[in-house]
Enzyme design. Structure first.
Site, short mmCIF file in Angstrom:
data_model
loop_
_atom_site.label_atom_id
_atom_site.label_comp_id
_atom_site.label_asym_id
_atom_site.label_seq_id
_atom_site.Cartn_x
_atom_site.Cartn_y
_atom_site.Cartn_z
N LYS B 59 90.81 23.94 -53.20
CA LYS B 59 91.76 24.94 -53.70
C LYS B 59 91.72 26.21 -52.84
O LYS B 59 92.76 26.79 -52.53
CB LYS B 59 91.47 25.24 -55.17
CG LYS B 59 91.90 24.10 -56.08
CD LYS B 59 91.29 24.12 -57.47
CE LYS B 59 91.64 22.79 -58.17
NZ LYS B 59 91.03 22.65 -59.50
N GLN B 103 87.49 25.86 -63.54
CA GLN B 103 87.31 24.49 -63.06
C GLN B 103 86.65 23.63 -64.14
O GLN B 103 85.57 23.95 -64.63
CB GLN B 103 86.46 24.49 -61.77
CG GLN B 103 86.28 23.12 -61.16
CD GLN B 103 87.60 22.50 -60.67
OE1 GLN B 103 88.42 23.16 -60.03
NE2 GLN B 103 87.82 21.24 -61.01
N ASP B 126 96.81 27.02 -64.80
CA ASP B 126 96.76 25.58 -65.09
C ASP B 126 97.57 25.26 -66.36
O ASP B 126 97.70 24.10 -66.74
CB ASP B 126 95.30 25.16 -65.29
CG ASP B 126 94.95 23.94 -64.45
OD1 ASP B 126 95.86 23.39 -63.81
OD2 ASP B 126 93.77 23.56 -64.43
#
Lengths: 289, 289
Positions: B59, B103, B126
């Site tokens: 990322k 994460q 997200d």
């Protein structure tokens, strides 16, 4: 078979929402007695829709039955988005108000999604704010939309196994179809959500062990849409010449399925009963009574 | 057929996620140049998970490629819920931070749902907070979970019609299965969501014109699970002896279907590319650049 025998068979397969609704309301009444403060449901109605008037009245009546308080905030037909949202804001800030219900549909000049999302999620008794729907989606919810909740309660009341079953939901309204599809999935059913763009609908509904129909089309689902021994839940309320019809052709369908919910007397009464229960749950949760 | 011909046929049916991911990243790079302020993606990682370390590094690398800033907040394996949520709070309040990514998965002593919902919905890149998932559920969203978005983008890239098609999603994780099922429904597919409690899975997947598999079981979906000429999207990433396998038995499946996404090189690269795009979209929305 004599008529009496046929009547007895049909009676056995009826998912009796009226009976369950009464049970739920009785429970709310008993439980609410133990609260220090009487829960208050506030309904907002925009004037000019006769069906909405009927629904709001039945909600007030149910509050009375259950020993809950209610109040109605009436706004004129030509009210503005700003005024509507200001009223919602007032109810959010009113410590006496447990639960807020915005009676839908709104007139076309108003934005219902925007208005709904002005309701504080803690008072959103219909569970239609983004945050509360997100909780349902994730599976971490205290309350869910009333009609969808009522459908699950009805199936559970009759000990209808959901886990591993193929469920088909026809209609994807937020209030019913999409919500009940999600709740059925949480109960581990394998769910297919059908809608106006679905092709070969009949082929899909015929695979359903549990069939939920919420499309608002009088007797659209005929016997040949239904798998033998299926469980059929009819959410339709279609008014014609003073009579109410479901979305399912009850007479023919009932010859084929194992259980069926009638219209009226099926899902209809459960919506209001679950609204009472949701109001009670919000009171319990937010006032830590 | 000669090997070259077979290779050409297979090549034609590959849903090339790598290629599309590069396109998306190039677009982000070009568009981000026009922003007054460089968007910043903050990744929170709990130490001790080697796969997570790889994902976070990829990322960061993608941010560099796209001309976005990134920073990593590292927390020790034994960090507390309180400390984690405090870090999220700090990032929420940091005006330089455009987007926050926690994460996953977290170690088992931490509550990921609670932590995720501490992220400000405006920075929830997200799209996993209740509020943002609720928006997806309602169909009023600017961004959606990255992998699910990537899958839709991949299907659209190859002009695969979704409206009216029967789609089957296998796996109901929040990050992938449940989210992509919702997005496919928004595109007017008729969607069935299958999961670990589904019975007769094969019978259901064989009805799928679009089949999306995200279960994390190496080559679980064999050729006989697949309808002829179906479109198959394989989201699985299963590592074994240094090799990566999908959830679909690619070799056999590719003989039967019309299109198939390979592993690696299919959905994988799109998750990161859509994360870049989501970061850019949040910057655009919140800074009104």
């Amino acid at each position: 078979m004599s008529k009496v025998v046929v009547y007895d068979i049909i009676k056995q397969m009826i998912l009796d929402g009226k009976l369950l609704a009464q049970e739920i309301k009785n429970n709310v009444k008993e439980s609410a007695k133990r609260l220090k403060k009487k829960p208050l449901l506030a309904c907002i109605i925009i004037e000019g829709n006769s069906a909405s008037e009927i629904y709001v009245k039945s909600k007030q009546k149910a509050c009375e039955e259950c020993g809950l308080s209610s109040k109605v905030v009436r706004l004129p037909k030509n009210t503005t988005q700003k005024k509507l949202e200001k009223e919602i804001e007032n109810l959010n800030n009113d410590k006496d108000v447990t639960a807020i219900l915005l009676q839908l549909p709104l007139p076309s000049h108003l934005n219902s999604v925007s208005a709904i999302n002005k309701i504080s999620p803690e008072k959103d008794v219909d569970c239609l704010t983004y945050k509360n729907l997100g909780k349902v989606f994730v599976g971490e919810y205290d309350i869910a939309p009333c009609t969808a909740t009522g459908i699950i309660r009805l199936l559970e009341k009759y000990n209808i196994e959901l886990e591993g079953k193929r469920a088909v939901v026809v209609g994807r309204s937020l209030l019913v179809g999409r919500s009940v599809a999600t709740l059925l999935e949480k109960k581990n059913a394998t769910v297919t959500l059908c809608h106006s763009k679905t092709k070969n609908l009949k082929e899909i509904t015929k695979e359903a062990e549990i069939l939920v129909v919420a499309i608002g089309k009088k007797q659209y689902i005929k016997s040949d849409f239904i798998k033998k021994s299926a469980v059929v839940v009819d959410v339709g309320i279609n008014r014609e010449n003073g009579k109410i019809y479901g979305d399912v052709d009850f007479e023919k369908a009932s010859e084929k399925c194992q259980y069926i919910s009638p219209v009226p007397g099926g899902v209809g009464p459960l919506t209001v009963a679950c609204l009472m229960e949701n109001t009670f749950k919000l009171a319990l949760k937010n006032n830590k009574n």
